[in-house]
Write a protein that holds these residues in place. Structure first.
Motif, PDB file in Angstrom:
ATOM      1  N   GLY A  99      -7.366  -6.343   1.700  1.00  0.00           N
ATOM      2  CA  GLY A  99      -6.882  -5.629   2.859  1.00  0.00           C
ATOM      3  C   GLY A  99      -7.337  -4.193   3.003  1.00  0.00           C
ATOM      4  O   GLY A  99      -8.521  -3.873   2.966  1.00  0.00           O
TER       5      GLY A  99
ATOM      6  N   HIS B 230       0.672  -4.781   6.316  1.00  0.00           N
ATOM      7  CA  HIS B 230      -0.636  -5.064   6.911  1.00  0.00           C
ATOM      8  C   HIS B 230      -1.477  -6.051   6.113  1.00  0.00           C
ATOM      9  O   HIS B 230      -2.383  -6.660   6.668  1.00  0.00           O
ATOM     10  CB  HIS B 230      -1.420  -3.761   7.059  1.00  0.00           C
ATOM     11  N   ASP B 231      -1.206  -6.193   4.823  1.00  0.00           N
ATOM     12  CA  ASP B 231      -2.050  -7.020   3.958  1.00  0.00           C
ATOM     13  C   ASP B 231      -1.261  -8.186   3.382  1.00  0.00           C
ATOM     14  O   ASP B 231      -0.120  -8.016   2.929  1.00  0.00           O
ATOM     15  CB  ASP B 231      -2.609  -6.189   2.801  1.00  0.00           C
TER      16      ASP B 231
ATOM     17  N   ASN C 127       0.834  -1.192   0.000  1.00  0.00           N
ATOM     18  CA  ASN C 127       0.000   0.000   0.000  1.00  0.00           C
ATOM     19  C   ASN C 127       0.873   1.247   0.000  1.00  0.00           C
ATOM     20  O   ASN C 127       1.904   1.295   0.680  1.00  0.00           O
ATOM     21  CB  ASN C 127      -0.920   0.020   1.231  1.00  0.00           C
TER      22      ASN C 127
ATOM     23  N   GLY D  73      -6.066  -8.644   6.584  1.00  0.00           N
ATOM     24  CA  GLY D  73      -6.369  -7.256   6.292  1.00  0.00           C
ATOM     25  C   GLY D  73      -6.126  -6.365   7.484  1.00  0.00           C
ATOM     26  O   GLY D  73      -6.652  -6.604   8.575  1.00  0.00           O
TER      27      GLY D  73
END
Length: 308
Positions: free
Chosen positions: A115, A57-58, A39, A82
């Protein structure tokens, strides 16, 4: 085990390191990671995390040890992570509250793209009925934007997608956009001919927010979910005064558990109603090239990397 950890300074934003194996608590599952989803925010604003911490995070992978308290999915279950913590590693200890079970027929790599991007779009767009409403999605060629265009169209909205250049407009009509704009000056004209927007999902920030405000209908809301432009927003004198039903600007920062939304989104993917916007796929050994492509706006959609 190998992991991507936070790197500050010129070496950043991430580097490979050998880290300790995770030790799950009684209410955590141990997941072997197969794919990670990158991201823009977590990479561009990496100084918000401590150097050396496992980042990300994902992701998506397979449960290799179920939570010992019996909660969550059993061993062997394919799962998407996610907004989890420390997700960019070969193995991760994670709460079932951050997991979604990946149905048959959904590729794990596509699940890794959900996510933050998918959940953000889903949470914003479900705040009001969109049936026969007019929705503007800015930065529509990015990860959140791709999901938002599809989900708003599924909900019955008339969707306008705004992107920064003509080459970033490809495929958005096929995803459900009724109009695709590549120039800010087109916003005012469209609002006059087609009607003002009931909801704006903005990922760009800067001057675009003021432009979108001028095209917002009575009772409408601009949801600010990103500021990729890095620019300030200045409103003309008197722009924030108006008669009629109040308009509003809402910030977004929902970090509550994502399992429910992941389950819903994965169900839509399994039914063929939602596609994953994977614009760049590769091996995680090439993470630095992938990051540079993301920063240079060369990726339409999400970056998904395979964990060797």
């Amino acid at each position: 085990m190998r992991a991507l950890v936070v790197a500050h300074g010129e070496a950043g934003p991430v580097r490979f390191a050998d880290v300790d194996e995770p030790v799950p608590s009684t209410d955590e599952a141990l997941v072997e990671i197969r794919h990670i989803g990158l991201n823009f925010g977590e990479l561009n604003y990496v100084d918000q995390w401590p150097a050396g911490a496992v980042h990300g995070h994902d992701a998506a992978g397979v449960v290799v040890r179920a939570a010992s308290d019996g909660s969550g999915p059993p061993e062997g279950t394919r799962v998407a992570l996610g907004m989890a913590r420390h997700a960019w590693a070969e193995r991760v200890a994670v709460s079932p509250a951050s997991l979604g079970t990946v149905p048959e027929g959904v590729d794990l790599a596509d699940a890794a793209a959900l996510g933050i991007a998918g959940v953000t779009a889903f949470r914003v767009l479900r705040k009001r009925s969109l049936l026969a409403r007019s929705v503007l999605v800015t930065g529509a060629s990015g990860g959140v934007g791709h999901f938002a265009v599809q989900l708003a169209a599924l909900a019955g909205a008339r969707v306008t997608a705004l992107v920064g250049s003509p080459d970033r407009a490809a495929g958005l009509r096929e995803l459900g956009a009724h109009e695709v704009l590549t120039d800010l000056t087109d916003l005012a004209g469209l609002a006059e001919t087609e009607g003002r927007f009931d909801l704006v999902l903005d990922t760009v920030g800067g001057p675009l927010v003021a432009q979108a405000w001028s095209a917002l209908a009575e009772g409408g809301t601009i949801h600010l979910v990103g500021y990729s432009s890095g620019q300030e927003t200045t409103f003309p004198t008197g722009a924030l005064f108006g008669f009629g039903e109040p308009r509003s600007i809402a910030t977004y920062g929902d970090m509550t558990p994502t399992s429910g939304e992941l389950t819903d989104l994965l169900g839509l993917m399994a039914a063929g109603r939602l596609s994953a916007p994977v614009g760049l796929r590769g091996d995680w050994q090439g993470v630095h090239d992938a990051v540079q492509a993301l920063f240079a706006r060369k990726v339409h959609g999400k970056v998904v990397l395979d964990v060797a």
